[in-house]
Design a protein around this motif. Structure first.
Motif, PDB file in Angstrom:
ATOM      1  N   GLY A 220       4.693   7.493   0.793  1.00  0.00           N
ATOM      2  CA  GLY A 220       3.705   7.172   1.806  1.00  0.00           C
ATOM      3  C   GLY A 220       3.486   5.675   1.817  1.00  0.00           C
ATOM      4  N   CYS A 221       3.282   5.073   2.996  1.00  0.00           N
ATOM      5  CA  CYS A 221       3.180   3.610   3.081  1.00  0.00           C
ATOM      6  C   CYS A 221       2.252   3.232   4.226  1.00  0.00           C
ATOM      7  N   LEU A 222       1.287   2.347   3.930  1.00  0.00           N
ATOM      8  CA  LEU A 222       0.417   1.798   4.961  1.00  0.00           C
ATOM      9  C   LEU A 222       0.818   0.367   5.321  1.00  0.00           C
TER      10      LEU A 222
ATOM     11  N   THR B  80      -7.435   6.984   0.827  1.00  0.00           N
ATOM     12  CA  THR B  80      -7.922   7.415  -0.492  1.00  0.00           C
ATOM     13  C   THR B  80      -6.788   7.728  -1.444  1.00  0.00           C
ATOM     14  N   GLN B  81      -5.697   8.282  -0.912  1.00  0.00           N
ATOM     15  CA  GLN B  81      -4.533   8.554  -1.756  1.00  0.00           C
ATOM     16  C   GLN B  81      -3.906   7.258  -2.244  1.00  0.00           C
ATOM     17  N   VAL B  82      -3.857   6.247  -1.360  1.00  0.00           N
ATOM     18  CA  VAL B  82      -3.315   4.947  -1.760  1.00  0.00           C
ATOM     19  C   VAL B  82      -4.165   4.339  -2.867  1.00  0.00           C
ATOM     20  N   THR B  83      -5.474   4.363  -2.675  1.00  0.00           N
ATOM     21  CA  THR B  83      -6.382   3.786  -3.676  1.00  0.00           C
ATOM     22  C   THR B  83      -6.232   4.475  -5.019  1.00  0.00           C
ATOM     23  N   GLU B  84      -6.213   5.806  -4.997  1.00  0.00           N
ATOM     24  CA  GLU B  84      -6.095   6.562  -6.249  1.00  0.00           C
ATOM     25  C   GLU B  84      -4.769   6.268  -6.940  1.00  0.00           C
ATOM     26  N   PHE B  85      -3.696   6.237  -6.163  1.00  0.00           N
ATOM     27  CA  PHE B  85      -2.373   6.023  -6.753  1.00  0.00           C
ATOM     28  C   PHE B  85      -2.257   4.629  -7.349  1.00  0.00           C
TER      29      PHE B  85
ATOM     30  N   PHE C  89       9.433   9.334   4.475  1.00  0.00           N
ATOM     31  CA  PHE C  89       8.091   8.768   4.543  1.00  0.00           C
ATOM     32  C   PHE C  89       7.126   9.812   5.091  1.00  0.00           C
ATOM     33  N   MET C  90       6.018   9.995   4.364  1.00  0.00           N
ATOM     34  CA  MET C  90       5.038  11.023   4.672  1.00  0.00           C
ATOM     35  C   MET C  90       3.745  10.376   5.151  1.00  0.00           C
TER      36      MET C  90
ATOM     37  N   LYS D 230       0.845  -1.216   0.000  1.00  0.00           N
ATOM     38  CA  LYS D 230       0.000   0.000   0.000  1.00  0.00           C
ATOM     39  C   LYS D 230       0.874   1.258   0.000  1.00  0.00           C
ATOM     40  N   VAL D 231       1.637   1.437  -1.101  1.00  0.00           N
ATOM     41  CA  VAL D 231       2.630   2.506  -1.200  1.00  0.00           C
ATOM     42  C   VAL D 231       2.135   3.608  -2.130  1.00  0.00           C
TER      43      VAL D 231
END
Length: 628
Positions: A129-131, A158-163, A152-153, A115-116
């Motif tokens: 960014g990383c979950l 939603t940002q993960v999904t869009e990316f 790492f930010m 989830k990057v």
């Protein structure tokens, strides 16, 4: 962050808000608004944007949920790279509010598994960014980008999904632009490619190399692909007809064309991201004998569309601005097809007060979208019948100060432009003419009399495009300029300015009181911007048959002919070379990688791809085709 999110976004980030009180959430929103205003104030104080530009962007971002910075980039106020550097100076934590998609990546599976999000990459830092497993992600990207510091930010689901949707080779969800329903393609090219990736390879090679058009031409047993770079076509690929048929179907599908219709020309369009920038691609097909179709794809680079007027190369910029500063009158940009006329007009309109003045355009088609311009496209279908004349008359009822007519091509359009200028509007248009005097002759041919032009005509800018010497090798030929010696284009122009009726009378009497275009070309030669061979390629007829109007350039013109014929050495200093920047090197590496991958899909794919040393030894000029 710069701009509050939408309601849908707020709902999707509920996972991050668990266990937090409503007062804490409200405080975050207030902080975001305050921080956005502080960033806006910084932009105004440092003269990166005007009060009006920032205010308009703040209004829009409050509705769309986009960041203030992204909105300013969309409005053409600044480039994405400039926004990143400003945000790094202001507060690098805010980079988490944008996603640039400009980081090359091969292992898409890692992005999905962990989830990057790759927010962007500056000269020194890669923002991630990383979950998922941050340690695994860090190890991977430290190997991929050893010269970058990883940061790492904080990231939202939603940002993960869009990316991740955008990094799929075939996006699960296709984004469509509001208004024109144009398909947007965002695809990362995998390390191992197949014939289905040839179109993406061609588009990306053209975009990275600065190409303007891709020509796909079928033959009896194969097809050729040529990319026009700096107005010269170069062969980049040769494939089999089976590959061609698949590529043609792919292009037509993306551009929403009729797959079965091969008897008449078709037009279409779609958008595709290249190196983090969304390009508009205009597609045209042309029927050929044997049931085949030639395909031409024009790439409209957003960076070129956002060029400032001083960067175009117009020598008399101050006089051109003076002509465009009148409240009413006629302004023309003259030149042949693909001479940069539309870019000059759009750059000119960008300097106008687009908020304080109502500006309308009618174009065929709309090439560059600019916020705060009311842009209409010609539509000649039976149910619409919107042409230049009809649109101009309609715009007159829309309370305009400035009107842009894409092209004056017939009597009716010329008459509509004249009437709009007579009624107190400033009217811009393009016209197919070679010089200032040719422009006036064409207008007379369209039925516009001297008595009408005398009080209305403010300025005529006639222009052509000429190649400029490579800033790295200064014409000595290197891989950065594809062994041509040239790496960019600049405008060669002549400017007729008519601030009073007396000036038009001098023109009508046959007087040339402005510097002719060929003189501007020779001036740029003296400045070392280009060389004698390029001057002669573009102005051969003018130099061979020098007009008596061209005073003070005969000696230089004779020198050009002697240099071209080998009787004299060039006057251009080729020692003033620059070392390639890191960006130049990275861009060349990316282009070379894609070209090597494309070579694997040539009709003779067993041949090994050439490296830069082999490329330097080749005579690539045998593949050059002049635009004429």
């Amino acid at each position: 962050m710069f701009g509050m999110g939408s309601k849908d976004e707020a709902a999707n980030v509920s996972l991050l808000d668990r266990g937090r009180s409503s007062s804490e959430k409200t405080a975050d929103i207030v902080w975001a608004q305050r921080d956005q205003m502080n960033f806006a104030i910084m932009l105004v104080e440092t003269a990166e944007a005007t009060d009006e530009q920032v205010q308009a962007a703040l209004w829009e971002s409050s509705v769309t949920g986009a960041s203030l910075g992204d909105t300013l980039v969309k409005h053409g106020v600044m480039r994405q790279s400039k926004l990143m550097s400003l945000m790094e100076e202001y507060d690098s934590n805010q980079i988490a509010t944008i996603v640039q998609y400009n980081v090359p990546v091969d292992d898409v599976n890692l992005l999905h598994k962990e989830k990057v999000v790759l927010f962007g990459m500056s000269a020194k830092v890669l923002y991630i960014g990383c979950l998922g497993n941050e340690r695994r992600v860090r190890e991977h990207f430290e190997k991929e980008f050893p010269d970058k510091t990883l940061r790492f930010m904080p990231v939202k689901p939603t940002q993960v999904t869009e990316f991740l949707e955008r990094t799929d080779r075939l996006p699960r969800k296709t984004a469509e632009r509001s208004g024109d329903g144009r398909l947007e393609i965002v695809r990362y090219i995998p390390r191992t490619t197949s014939d289905s990736d040839v179109l993406d390879l061609l588009v990306n090679v053209a975009g990275v190399r600065g190409g303007s058009d891709i020509h796909i031409e079928p033959k009896a047993n194969s097809y050729s692909v040529m990319i026009r770079i700096n107005r010269i076509r170069k062969i980049v690929h040769e494939g089999g007809l089976t590959q061609y048929n698949a590529l043609r179907a792919q292009v037509k599908d993306r551009a929403r064309m009729d797959q079965m219709e091969m008897r008449k020309p078709q037009d279409g369009a779609y958008s595709q991201e290249i190196m983090g920038r969304m390009f508009d691609l205009r597609v045209a097909t042309f029927p050929m004998n044997g049931g085949q179709e030639k395909i031409v794809i024009r790439l409209l680079d957003p960076d070129k569309a956002a060029k400032r007027l001083p960067d175009l190369g117009i020598t008399k910029t101050d006089i051109w601005r003076a002509a465009c500063g009148y409240p009413h009158g006629l302004i023309f940009v003259a030149g042949k097809t693909n001479s940069g006329k539309s870019t000059t007009l759009i750059s000119t309109l960008r300097e106008q007060d687009r908020i304080g003045k109502a500006i309308y355009t009618i174009e065929d088609p709309v090439e560059h979208r600019v916020d705060f311009l009311t842009q209409m496209a010609v539509n000649k279908s039976e149910s619409v019948q919107l042409d230049f004349k009809a649109a101009t008359r309609a715009m007159m009822r829309g309370d305009p100060e400035i009107i842009l007519i894409g092209e004056t091509r017939d009597d009716e359009t010329a008459r509509a432009a004249a009437q709009a200028a007579e009624s107190g509007h400033l009217v811009f248009s393009t016209i197919h003419a070679g010089t200032v005097r040719d422009t006036v002759h064409r207008l007379r041919g369209f039925g516009i009399t001297d008595s009408e032009l005398r009080p209305m005509l403010r300025g005529v800018l006639a222009q052509r495009l000429i190649r400029t010497l490579c800033r790295i090798c200064r014409g000595a030929k290197c891989p950065h300029c594809l062994m041509t010696g040239y790496d960019n284009m600049t405008v060669i122009s002549e400017m007729g300015f008519f601030p009073s009726e007396r000036h038009f009378d001098r023109l009508a009497a046959g007087e040339v009181f402005w510097d002719p275009m060929v003189k501007d070309a020779l001036y740029k030669l003296e400045q070392g911007i280009t060389d004698e061979h390029e001057i002669y390629r573009v102005f051969r007829s003018e130099i061979d048959y020098l007009s008596e109007d061209y005073e003070g350039v005969s000696e230089l013109a004779e020198r050009v002919k002697k240099v071209v014929s080998g009787k004299l050495d060039s006057m251009v200093d080729r020692t003033n070379t620059l070392s390639p920047t890191k960006e130049d090197t990275e861009k060349l590496a990316i282009a070379s990688d894609m070209e090597r991958e494309l070579a694997k899909h040539n009709i003779n794919s067993s041949s090994a791809s050439v490296d830069d040393d082999e490329l330097a030894s080749l005579d690539l000029k045998r593949y050059d085709f002049d635009e004429d």
